[in-house]
Design a protein around this motif. Structure first.
Motif, PDB file in Angstrom:
ATOM      1  N   UNK A 299      65.398  -7.870  47.592  1.00  0.00           N
ATOM      2  CA  UNK A 299      66.780  -8.344  47.695  1.00  0.00           C
ATOM      3  C   UNK A 299      67.788  -7.217  47.528  1.00  0.00           C
ATOM      4  N   UNK A 300      67.372  -6.100  46.891  1.00  0.00           N
ATOM      5  CA  UNK A 300      68.314  -4.987  46.662  1.00  0.00           C
ATOM      6  C   UNK A 300      68.308  -4.047  47.853  1.00  0.00           C
ATOM      7  N   UNK A 301      67.201  -3.313  48.012  1.00  0.00           N
ATOM      8  CA  UNK A 301      67.026  -2.376  49.126  1.00  0.00           C
ATOM      9  C   UNK A 301      65.548  -2.435  49.512  1.00  0.00           C
ATOM     10  N   UNK A 302      65.175  -1.815  50.635  1.00  0.00           N
ATOM     11  CA  UNK A 302      63.757  -1.760  51.011  1.00  0.00           C
ATOM     12  C   UNK A 302      63.021  -0.778  50.110  1.00  0.00           C
ATOM     13  N   UNK A 303      61.807  -1.149  49.734  1.00  0.00           N
ATOM     14  CA  UNK A 303      60.984  -0.282  48.902  1.00  0.00           C
ATOM     15  C   UNK A 303      59.839   0.325  49.698  1.00  0.00           C
ATOM     16  N   UNK A 304      59.360   1.465  49.216  1.00  0.00           N
ATOM     17  CA  UNK A 304      58.158   2.087  49.762  1.00  0.00           C
ATOM     18  C   UNK A 304      57.032   1.770  48.785  1.00  0.00           C
ATOM     19  N   UNK A 305      56.201   0.796  49.167  1.00  0.00           N
ATOM     20  CA  UNK A 305      55.292   0.182  48.211  1.00  0.00           C
ATOM     21  C   UNK A 305      53.894   0.771  48.251  1.00  0.00           C
ATOM     22  N   UNK A 306      53.297   0.879  47.050  1.00  0.00           N
ATOM     23  CA  UNK A 306      51.886   1.261  46.914  1.00  0.00           C
ATOM     24  C   UNK A 306      51.319   0.521  45.708  1.00  0.00           C
ATOM     25  N   UNK A 307      49.993   0.405  45.676  1.00  0.00           N
ATOM     26  CA  UNK A 307      49.305  -0.198  44.534  1.00  0.00           C
ATOM     27  C   UNK A 307      49.527   0.701  43.318  1.00  0.00           C
ATOM     28  N   UNK A 308      50.250   0.198  42.323  1.00  0.00           N
ATOM     29  CA  UNK A 308      50.651   1.028  41.186  1.00  0.00           C
ATOM     30  C   UNK A 308      49.467   1.442  40.313  1.00  0.00           C
ATOM     31  N   UNK A 309      48.315   0.785  40.485  1.00  0.00           N
ATOM     32  CA  UNK A 309      47.139   1.141  39.675  1.00  0.00           C
ATOM     33  C   UNK A 309      46.349   2.274  40.308  1.00  0.00           C
ATOM     34  N   UNK A 310      46.720   2.630  41.529  1.00  0.00           N
ATOM     35  CA  UNK A 310      45.936   3.592  42.314  1.00  0.00           C
ATOM     36  C   UNK A 310      46.695   4.921  42.424  1.00  0.00           C
TER      37      UNK A 310
ATOM     38  N   UNK B 288      46.072   7.778  43.718  1.00  0.00           N
ATOM     39  CA  UNK B 288      46.096   8.442  45.029  1.00  0.00           C
ATOM     40  C   UNK B 288      47.147   7.796  45.931  1.00  0.00           C
ATOM     41  N   UNK B 289      47.251   6.477  45.854  1.00  0.00           N
ATOM     42  CA  UNK B 289      48.245   5.766  46.663  1.00  0.00           C
ATOM     43  C   UNK B 289      49.656   6.107  46.183  1.00  0.00           C
ATOM     44  N   UNK B 290      49.815   6.161  44.854  1.00  0.00           N
ATOM     45  CA  UNK B 290      51.135   6.482  44.295  1.00  0.00           C
ATOM     46  C   UNK B 290      51.528   7.914  44.680  1.00  0.00           C
ATOM     47  N   UNK B 291      50.546   8.812  44.682  1.00  0.00           N
ATOM     48  CA  UNK B 291      50.832  10.185  45.089  1.00  0.00           C
ATOM     49  C   UNK B 291      51.398  10.227  46.510  1.00  0.00           C
TER      50      UNK B 291
ATOM     51  N   UNK C  78      49.092   4.952  34.836  1.00  0.00           N
ATOM     52  CA  UNK C  78      49.004   6.329  35.323  1.00  0.00           C
ATOM     53  C   UNK C  78      50.310   7.109  35.091  1.00  0.00           C
ATOM     54  N   UNK C  79      50.152   8.339  34.584  1.00  0.00           N
ATOM     55  CA  UNK C  79      51.315   9.188  34.310  1.00  0.00           C
ATOM     56  C   UNK C  79      52.117   9.443  35.586  1.00  0.00           C
ATOM     57  N   UNK C  80      51.427   9.407  36.696  1.00  0.00           N
ATOM     58  CA  UNK C  80      52.091   9.636  37.983  1.00  0.00           C
ATOM     59  C   UNK C  80      53.188   8.588  38.226  1.00  0.00           C
ATOM     60  N   UNK C  81      52.892   7.346  37.841  1.00  0.00           N
ATOM     61  CA  UNK C  81      53.843   6.247  38.049  1.00  0.00           C
ATOM     62  C   UNK C  81      55.095   6.454  37.192  1.00  0.00           C
ATOM     63  N   UNK C  82      54.881   6.952  35.972  1.00  0.00           N
ATOM     64  CA  UNK C  82      55.991   7.013  35.014  1.00  0.00           C
ATOM     65  C   UNK C  82      56.616   8.405  34.946  1.00  0.00           C
TER      66      UNK C  82
END
Ligand code: TXA
Ligand code: MG
Length: 322
Positions: free
Chosen positions: A24-35, A37-40, A97-101
């Motif tokens: 509802x705000x803006x479009x997001x670039x989504x990935x599985x937050x538990x993964x 490699x995907x977050x990278x 994952x530290x990558x997420x935060x």
């Protein structure tokens, strides 16, 4: 948008791919937050520095306990704003994952209200109950957030595996970010949910962070949300002289104003925006993008009223102009 579209988006996400997702705000670039490699891949696609944390989107407040710890009681009252444009910063669980935060001890969490985002989250958690979707705005780092699927295609097209088209975003600016990890609630990014609305639940006005003591919040960078064309913020009375002088110098200006040009104003590319904050917010990013690709010398934007209802928009315009 069919159930098949939702199902295939979830398949992509669970396979570690990136999906352009309407919220509802803006479009997001989504990935599985538990993964990780995907977050990278999000960081690579956006060109985003590794120390800028991502927001994790959840299907249901139950998910909070899986992602966050030391959750203050007030959090559960604040979930009254969910699904909706409020992000809560909480102490993260060790496993996140530290990558997420961005290497921080906290995690940003929100439940979006857009039916498409919500459907994807519900379907994903049906298959993987502890899932969350990491999704920053789907723009290159530092650029204007996308509010249509076409914007996402233009910015990141070849780097996104699938883009769900959920129409133009209803809100149009990014969620309010409220930090609950500091003992006292602090607004890190003003947004659609105002401090006064938060105060109704908090029982007191939250403090609002000034850029001087800003943490690693990419929205807190002075030059965030910036178009490529230089931008100036002027009050309406200054605009005519500025625009006429620019015309004299042979400059072409893009103008964003509440009113149409006066007859004494020389012609420029003019966009009139609505005079209510909600309607203005919905239109502003698309308007900035539209003017930004016209090869203009400068964009001149009329300053918005200095009142609480306009604060989140004033914040974005100030950053776009800096
Ligand atoms: O409305 C929104 O919030 C959109 C949609 C897609 O949900 N997302 C969004 O994400 O604006 P992004 O990454 O463009 O901005 C998220 C902001 C960044 O400024 C980031 O630094 C901040 O949230 N953030 C995320 N986690 C944080 C944390 N643990 N501590 C402080 N700030 C955090
Ligand atoms: Mg962003």
């Amino acid at each position: 948008m069919t159930a098949d579209d939702i199902a295939s988006a979830v398949r992509y996400l669970l396979a570690g791919e990136l999906v352009g997702l309407p919220t509802e705000t803006v479009y997001g670039l989504a990935a599985d937050a538990r993964n990780p490699a995907a977050v990278q891949r999000i960081f690579t696609a956006k060109g985003r520095p590794a120390d800028h944390p991502l927001i994790v989107h959840l299907a249901h407040p139950h998910g909070l306990r899986h992602w966050a710890c030391q959750i203050p009681d007030i959090t559960w009252k604040l979930t009254a704003f969910w699904p909706g444009p409020l992000t809560l910063i909480l102490k993260k669980q060790d496993w996140v994952p530290a990558l997420v935060t961005g290497g921080q001890e906290t995690v940003g969490l929100r439940i979006p209200s857009h039916p498409v985002a919500h459907a994807v989250l519900r379907e994903m958690t049906r298959l993987a109950p502890d899932a969350g979707i990491a999704a920053p705005s789907a723009n290159r780092f530092g650029a204007v957030s996308p509010t249509t699927a076409q914007h996402v295609r233009e910015e990141l097209g070849c780097q996104v595996d699938l883009i769900l088209d959920g129409g133009a975003c209803e809100v149009g600016i990014e969620s309010t970010i409220l930090d609950l990890s500091r003992g006292e609630p602090v607004v890190l990014r003003p947004g659609p949910i105002s401090p006064a609305q938060l105060a109704l639940v908090l029982g007191q006005m939250p403090s609002v962070l000034t850029t001087a003591d800003a943490p690693r919040v990419s929205g807190a960078l002075e030059s965030h949300y910036a178009p490529h064309t230089p931008m100036r913020l002027l009050v309406r009375e200054q605009m005519r002289d500025y625009l006429n002088a620019a015309h004299q110098r042979g400059e072409r200006c893009g103008v964003i104003a509440f009113s149409l040009p006066e007859t004494a104003e020389k012609p420029h590319s003019w966009r009139q925006l609505p005079s209510t904050p909600d309607a203005y917010a919905q239109a502003i990013y698309a308007t900035l993008r539209e003017l930004d690709v016209m090869g203009l010398d400068v964009m001149v934007t009329e300053a918005v009223p200095d009142t609480p209802g306009w604060a989140a928009i004033a914040d974005r315009l100030r950053r776009a102009a800096s």
